[in-house]
Write a protein that holds these residues in place. Structure first.
Motif, PDB file in Angstrom:
ATOM      1  N   ARG A   4       0.973  -0.927  -0.166  1.00 51.78           N
ATOM      2  CA  ARG A   4      -0.044   0.535  -0.503  1.00 51.78           C
ATOM      3  C   ARG A   4       0.495   1.322  -0.007  1.00 51.78           C
ATOM      4  O   ARG A   4       0.627   2.239   0.250  1.00 51.78           O
ATOM      5  CB  ARG A   4      -1.200  -0.011   1.135  1.00 51.78           C
ATOM      6  CG  ARG A   4      -1.623  -1.154   0.976  1.00 51.78           C
ATOM      7  CD  ARG A   4      -2.624  -0.903   2.226  1.00 51.78           C
ATOM      8  NE  ARG A   4      -3.786   0.587   2.295  1.00 51.78           N
ATOM      9  CZ  ARG A   4      -4.908   0.023   1.733  1.00 51.78           C
ATOM     10  NH1 ARG A   4      -5.372  -1.081   0.200  1.00 51.78           N
ATOM     11  NH2 ARG A   4      -5.419   1.934   2.150  1.00 51.78           N
ATOM     12  N   ARG A   5       2.034   1.098  -0.290  1.00 44.08           N
ATOM     13  CA  ARG A   5       2.544   2.085  -0.763  1.00 44.08           C
ATOM     14  C   ARG A   5       2.559   2.826  -1.500  1.00 44.08           C
ATOM     15  O   ARG A   5       3.854   2.162  -3.138  1.00 44.08           O
ATOM     16  CB  ARG A   5       4.378   1.942  -0.272  1.00 44.08           C
ATOM     17  CG  ARG A   5       4.612   1.534   0.937  1.00 44.08           C
ATOM     18  CD  ARG A   5       5.716   1.695   2.016  1.00 44.08           C
ATOM     19  NE  ARG A   5       5.863   1.368   3.415  1.00 44.08           N
ATOM     20  CZ  ARG A   5       5.790   2.501   4.333  1.00 44.08           C
ATOM     21  NH1 ARG A   5       6.035   3.299   4.020  1.00 44.08           N
ATOM     22  NH2 ARG A   5       5.422   1.317   4.977  1.00 44.08           N
ATOM     23  N   ASN A   6       2.373   3.774  -2.873  1.00 43.83           N
ATOM     24  CA  ASN A   6       1.901   4.434  -3.976  1.00 43.83           C
ATOM     25  C   ASN A   6       2.633   5.304  -4.483  1.00 43.83           C
ATOM     26  O   ASN A   6       3.338   5.258  -5.784  1.00 43.83           O
ATOM     27  CB  ASN A   6       0.392   4.820  -4.339  1.00 43.83           C
ATOM     28  CG  ASN A   6      -0.631   3.277  -3.522  1.00 43.83           C
ATOM     29  OD1 ASN A   6      -0.116   2.376  -3.513  1.00 43.83           O
ATOM     30  ND2 ASN A   6      -1.879   3.664  -3.036  1.00 43.83           N
ATOM     31  N   THR A   7       3.628   6.074  -3.789  1.00 47.45           N
ATOM     32  CA  THR A   7       3.615   7.118  -4.040  1.00 47.45           C
ATOM     33  C   THR A   7       5.733   6.614  -4.155  1.00 47.45           C
ATOM     34  O   THR A   7       6.493   6.098  -3.257  1.00 47.45           O
ATOM     35  CB  THR A   7       4.299   7.774  -3.012  1.00 47.45           C
ATOM     36  OG1 THR A   7       2.999   8.645  -2.532  1.00 47.45           O
ATOM     37  CG2 THR A   7       4.832   9.181  -3.497  1.00 47.45           C
ATOM     38  N   THR A   8       6.451   6.491  -5.556  1.00 49.88           N
ATOM     39  CA  THR A   8       7.636   7.026  -5.904  1.00 49.88           C
ATOM     40  C   THR A   8       8.417   7.837  -5.097  1.00 49.88           C
ATOM     41  O   THR A   8       8.180   9.191  -5.987  1.00 49.88           O
ATOM     42  CB  THR A   8       7.798   6.395  -7.159  1.00 49.88           C
ATOM     43  OG1 THR A   8       7.196   4.907  -7.562  1.00 49.88           O
ATOM     44  CG2 THR A   8       9.323   5.985  -7.308  1.00 49.88           C
ATOM     45  N   LYS A   9       9.224   7.783  -4.362  1.00 48.98           N
ATOM     46  CA  LYS A   9       9.960   9.105  -3.511  1.00 48.98           C
ATOM     47  C   LYS A   9      11.040   9.374  -4.523  1.00 48.98           C
ATOM     48  O   LYS A   9      11.061  11.225  -4.588  1.00 48.98           O
ATOM     49  CB  LYS A   9      10.491   8.728  -2.133  1.00 48.98           C
ATOM     50  CG  LYS A   9       8.953   8.697  -1.161  1.00 48.98           C
ATOM     51  CD  LYS A   9      10.279   8.361  -0.109  1.00 48.98           C
ATOM     52  CE  LYS A   9       8.660   8.162   0.951  1.00 48.98           C
ATOM     53  NZ  LYS A   9       9.767   7.457   2.605  1.00 48.98           N
TER      54      LYS A   9
END
Length: 137
Positions: A4-9
């Motif tokens: 559930r980690r959708n953001t690419t940093k």
């Protein structure tokens, strides 16, 4: 685990990442296709597709939301007048990512990101084939 980690940093702060994605989206709207790293292209795809979905609504509120994110009125005008009408019959998947291979200087994986409904001219195809041949050497 990355559940559930959708953001690419992209190794950037949140404000820098937002500015980067807004500028990449404006460049994509202006030029129709851009060459960038694969990670940036994959991070750009959902942002640009959401902008097209906004532009397809074509009302004042969606135009103001697009201006608030992109911060360039010329890009928003191009989005609403050129990109959205070309994608009006498509229900998603407005963007194509083509992998190019590693960049010679630092071996970063490169990609071309472009609109699926972009009109293709023969000169673009010749340039793309030549670029791929150079990258293969």
């Amino acid at each position: 685990m990355r559940h559930r980690r959708n953001t690419t940093k992209l190794k950037r702060t949140a404000s820098h990442r937002r500015s980067l994605l807004a500028n990449l989206t404006c460049s994509l709207i202006e030029h129709g296709r851009i060459k960038t790293t694969l990670g940036k292209a994959k991070a750009l795809r959902p942002v640009a597709e959401k902008m097209v979905t906004l532009a397809k609504r074509d009302d004042l509120h969606s135009r103001r939301l697009a201006i608030a994110f992109l911060r360039q009125k010329d890009a928003v005008k191009g989005l609403f007048e050129k990109v959205a009408p070309a994608a009006k019959d498509r229900q998603g998947g407005y963007i194509r990512i083509t992998k190019l291979g590693p960049r010679p200087s630092d071996a970063a994986p490169m990609a071309i990101i472009e609109w699926v409904d972009r009109p293709v001219s023969t000169s673009d195809d010749a340039v793309e084939v030549a670029a791929e041949e150079v990258a293969a050497k």
